[in-house]
Design an enzyme around this catalytic site. Structure first.
Site, PDB file in Angstrom:
ATOM      1  CE  LYS A  14      -8.976  59.090  47.279  1.00 55.04           C
ATOM      2  NZ  LYS A  14      -8.919  59.234  45.851  1.00 55.04           N
ATOM      3  NE  ARG A  99     -16.029  60.112  41.367  1.00 53.71           N
ATOM      4  CZ  ARG A  99     -15.053  59.282  41.035  1.00 53.71           C
ATOM      5  NH1 ARG A  99     -14.384  58.632  41.948  1.00 53.71           N
ATOM      6  NH2 ARG A  99     -14.745  59.110  39.779  1.00 53.71           N
ATOM      7  CG  HIS A 188     -12.151  62.518  35.052  1.00 51.21           C
ATOM      8  ND1 HIS A 188     -11.106  62.263  34.206  1.00 51.21           N
ATOM      9  CD2 HIS A 188     -11.895  61.847  36.196  1.00 51.21           C
ATOM     10  CE1 HIS A 188     -10.236  61.458  34.808  1.00 51.21           C
ATOM     11  NE2 HIS A 188     -10.701  61.197  36.004  1.00 51.21           N
ATOM     12  CG  HIS A 216      -9.262  65.452  35.518  1.00 51.03           C
ATOM     13  ND1 HIS A 216      -9.785  66.011  36.652  1.00 51.03           N
ATOM     14  CD2 HIS A 216      -8.594  64.349  35.938  1.00 51.03           C
ATOM     15  CE1 HIS A 216      -9.458  65.284  37.700  1.00 51.03           C
ATOM     16  NE2 HIS A 216      -8.733  64.259  37.298  1.00 51.03           N
ATOM     17  N   GLY A 218      -4.619  63.590  35.769  1.00 49.87           N
ATOM     18  CA  GLY A 218      -4.226  63.065  37.083  1.00 49.87           C
ATOM     19  C   GLY A 218      -3.758  61.649  36.872  1.00 49.87           C
ATOM     20  CG  ASN A 344       0.698  69.948  41.455  1.00 51.15           C
ATOM     21  OD1 ASN A 344       0.806  70.949  42.148  1.00 51.15           O
ATOM     22  ND2 ASN A 344      -0.247  69.048  41.630  1.00 51.15           N
ATOM     23  CD  GLU A 395     -13.255  65.050  40.593  1.00 51.62           C
ATOM     24  OE1 GLU A 395     -12.084  64.948  41.007  1.00 51.62           O
ATOM     25  OE2 GLU A 395     -13.814  64.166  39.928  1.00 51.62           O
TER      26      GLU A 395
HETATM   27  P1  AMP Z   1      -4.421  62.967  40.841  1.00 51.14           P
HETATM   28  O1  AMP Z   1      -4.941  61.639  40.356  1.00 51.14           O
HETATM   29  O2  AMP Z   1      -5.190  64.132  40.293  1.00 51.14           O
HETATM   30  O3  AMP Z   1      -4.205  63.035  42.324  1.00 51.14           O
HETATM   31  O4  AMP Z   1      -2.950  63.127  40.199  1.00 51.14           O
HETATM   32  C1  AMP Z   1      -1.922  62.220  40.459  1.00 51.14           C
HETATM   33  C2  AMP Z   1      -0.780  62.460  39.482  1.00 51.14           C
HETATM   34  O5  AMP Z   1      -0.322  63.816  39.603  1.00 51.14           O
HETATM   35  C3  AMP Z   1       0.430  61.554  39.701  1.00 51.14           C
HETATM   36  O6  AMP Z   1       0.914  61.069  38.470  1.00 51.14           O
HETATM   37  C4  AMP Z   1       1.432  62.512  40.329  1.00 51.14           C
HETATM   38  O7  AMP Z   1       2.753  62.130  40.058  1.00 51.14           O
HETATM   39  C5  AMP Z   1       1.090  63.796  39.589  1.00 51.14           C
HETATM   40  N1  AMP Z   1       1.723  64.934  40.242  1.00 51.14           N
HETATM   41  C6  AMP Z   1       1.456  65.475  41.456  1.00 51.14           C
HETATM   42  N2  AMP Z   1       2.317  66.496  41.723  1.00 51.14           N
HETATM   43  C7  AMP Z   1       3.141  66.590  40.649  1.00 51.14           C
HETATM   44  C8  AMP Z   1       4.259  67.430  40.297  1.00 51.14           C
HETATM   45  N3  AMP Z   1       4.681  68.378  41.120  1.00 51.14           N
HETATM   46  N4  AMP Z   1       4.850  67.234  39.093  1.00 51.14           N
HETATM   47  C9  AMP Z   1       4.418  66.278  38.263  1.00 51.14           C
HETATM   48  N5  AMP Z   1       3.396  65.448  38.530  1.00 51.14           N
HETATM   49  C10 AMP Z   1       2.765  65.596  39.705  1.00 51.14           C
END
Ligand code: AMP
Length: 415
Positions: A14, A99, A188, A216, A218, A344, A395
């Site tokens: 990336k 990174r 992270h 964090h 994700g 989100n 990041e």
């Molecule tokens: P990341 O690794 O920070 O890109 O986060 C990915 C995660 O964020 C995945 O599980 C996605 O489903 C979740 N995600 C992104 N948008 C939303 C949303 N609107 N509601 C719930 N989860 C979300």
């Protein structure tokens, strides 16, 4: 100056191209010029390249290795096809920030890459055998392509190097730490550091007045206890497997489970480790997906029991860690949500917080619902004892800024 930020994985890369310098850092006017990624390096790769404000350019082509991937990106950036007004040729890229996943105990902050620093990153390979070699390949590729322009390594582990011994040592025979450096490193770090820094900037605080818990959340998830501006505990450990429930990682389990699964399922220890890393977490519990958005939809619209259970376990574990870190810190001022889920999902934030009202954690429902999609701000009620913020992480921006600071010999804000 224009800084290329590279995040090289074993089969993906990336990048972002960011214009920044000390002045832009001071008035928060850094500018993202382009971003993109190359997936499935080593075969028929999928390439996505986007100049900011323009339509993403998608293509498929064979990309042999990380060096070819970096070349593909750089060639595009420097070409007319990219439509990046600020870049006319390769000479308009002034530095590269990388990174780097593991800096071991050697790197407590970002470093200008020299032969000695590169050797230090190589020394950490045994701690991150999948990640550091890919990062090193990215550094070597950039050296070959750009010649002598400055390159900087920004480590995922560095921010957590302030953990005290009582937090980073496992209760294992001490000689294992001496012999093999087995300890909690945490990951992270760039994300936790960035959101703590944003919080401090928004509230005009001195670093030593920052007492926050950062989440964090994700696909990978971790939580950090930040006291007087320093990370004093964090949930990921020797590897990123420990701690919170994640997309496909189990987080905390009883270590004896490994041998138990191995004998019951006829697997090797390595295969069980792969199971814990890639088939567990939200995916493992739900049997459906590691994607929180889909799980919420399955749970709410189709009443899927295991999707609901996966979400419940995810939120329960996060809540338990918040309680533990409030105890570890002897109280904090603020809770900060970041990452794809943290930024989100109002529903996940609500589920995590609803069991914590006894400790003065109280979401303002309306604010919580409205802070999604990259909005930064406060979502707790006025009366709440502990404030709650959503702060979108960045990041890449921190990597670009550290690169600019090191080049300009301004090492004052690398922590
Ligand atoms: P990341 O690794 O920070 O890109 O986060 C990915 C995660 O964020 C995945 O599980 C996605 O489903 C979740 N995600 C992104 N948008 C939303 C949303 N609107 N509601 C719930 N989860 C979300």
């Amino acid at each position: 100056m224009n800084i290329l930020v590279l995040n090289c994985g074993s089969s993906s890369l990336k990048f972002q191209l960011i214009a920044t310098d000390l002045e832009r850092i001071a008035d928060n006017s850094d500018q993202k010029l382009a971003h993109g990624q190359i997936e499935r390096i080593g075969g028929a790769a999928i390439i996505t390249l986007t100049a900011e404000g323009k339509t993403p350019q998608r293509s498929a082509a064979p990309v042999r290795d990380i060096k070819s991937a970096v070349e593909t990106i750089v060639r595009w950036i420097a070409s007319d096809a990219s439509e990046i007004d600020e870049i006319k040729s390769l000479a308009d890229i002034h530095a590269v920030g990388h990174r780097v996943v593991h800096g071991g105990e050697k790197f407590t902050e970002s470093a200008l890459i020299t032969d000695e620093v590169l050797r230090g990153i190589e020394d950490c390979i045994e701690l991150a055998p999948l990640h550091n070699p890919a990062n090193i390949r990215g550094i070597n590729a950039a050296r070959e392509i750009f010649g002598g322009i400055p390159q900087v390594a920004v480590f995922d582990t560095a921010f957590h190097q302030t953990l005290p011994e009582k937090a980073f040592l496992y209760a294992l025979p001490y000689q294992l730490y001496r012999r093999h450096k087995i300890r909690r490193y945490g990951f992270h770090g760039t994300s936790h550091r960035y959101v703590a820094y944003r919080y401090r900037t928004i509230n005009n605080l001195l670093r030593e007045n920052v007492n926050v818990i950062t989440l964090h959340l994700g696909n990978g998830c971790s939580i950090a206890a930040i006291k007087r501006g320093n990370s004093i505990d964090t949930s990921m450990g020797l590897t990123p497997l420990e701690g919170l429930v994640m997309g496909t990682r189990s987080g905390d389990v009883d270590a004896a489970i490994i041998e138990f699964i191995a004998s019951k399922e006829g697997l090797t220890v390595q295969e069980v480790e792969t199971l814990l890393n890639t088939q567990s977490g939200l995916l493992g519990i739900s049997g459906l997906t590691n994607d929180m958005r889909e799980l919420l939809a399955e749970s709410n619209e189709n009443n899927d029991r295991r999707a609901r259970l996966a979400i419940e376990i995810f939120c329960y574990r996060a809540g338990k860690y918040i309680g533990a870190y409030l105890a570890a810190m002897n109280g904090a001022d603020t809770l900060i949500f970041a990452g794809g889920i943290g930024e989100n999902s109002a529903e996940v934030r609500r589920l995590i917080c609803e069991n914590l009202s006894w400790m003065g954690i109280e979401l303002d429902e309306k604010l919580n619902e409205s802070f999604i999609g990259g909005r930064e701000g406060i979502i707790s009620t006025d009366a709440a004892k502990l404030k709650i913020y959503v702060i979108p992480t960045n990041e890449e921006l921190l990597i670009a800024r550290d690169t600019a600071r090191l080049i300009n010999a301004d090492a004052s804000k690398l922590r």
